[in-house]
Design an enzyme around this catalytic site. Sequence first.
Site, short mmCIF file in Angstrom:
data_model
loop_
_atom_site.label_atom_id
_atom_site.label_comp_id
_atom_site.label_asym_id
_atom_site.label_seq_id
_atom_site.Cartn_x
_atom_site.Cartn_y
_atom_site.Cartn_z
N VAL A 96 1.08 -1.38 -0.12
CA VAL A 96 -0.09 -0.25 0.32
C VAL A 96 0.72 1.31 0.13
CG1 VAL A 96 -1.40 1.52 1.34
CG2 VAL A 96 -1.50 -2.03 1.35
N ALA A 97 1.52 1.85 -1.01
CA ALA A 97 2.07 2.84 -1.03
C ALA A 97 1.92 3.69 -0.65
CB ALA A 97 2.83 2.68 -2.99
N CYS A 98 2.13 4.11 0.07
CA CYS A 98 1.51 5.58 1.20
C CYS A 98 3.30 6.93 0.26
CB CYS A 98 1.61 5.83 2.25
SG CYS A 98 2.64 4.53 3.28
N HIS A 99 4.05 5.72 0.16
CA HIS A 99 5.19 7.02 -0.31
C HIS A 99 4.49 7.60 -1.33
CE1 HIS A 99 6.11 2.95 -2.63
NE2 HIS A 99 6.69 4.47 -3.52
#
Length: 131
Positions: A96-99
């Site tokens: 879950v690529a919150c970056h």
Amino acid sequence: MLEVTLPGEGTPPAEGFRTLHSLKRDLERYFRGYPVDFDDVPVRINVSGKPREVLELVREIPYGTVVTYGDIAQKANTHPRVVGVSLARNRVPIIVACHRVVAADGLGGFRWGLEWKRRLLELEGALPSRR
């Protein structure tokens, strides 16, 4: 709050091995700079309401793309701070690529430190230019 769901009871051992092997291979490719789509990795999001909606929206952000906290907030009909708080609880940051969610005027925050956020965005060729 979040977990990657790997095959459990009742799953044939060979299938579980393929899942783990596939995830390991995809993570290795990702960290070598190859575009990898983790959409097929099962993730259990153990929250409800706006935080769940935020995390589901973030899962849709493609590799090499950034959006702002405000963009996600607008789609979820919430405040950008709710987005930030939801992302700070993410335990699977590559999946879950919150970056890929940044501030309108810079990188914003990142639970694992801004240097990691910067590295991940550089790896994806998505580091926003300084304003």
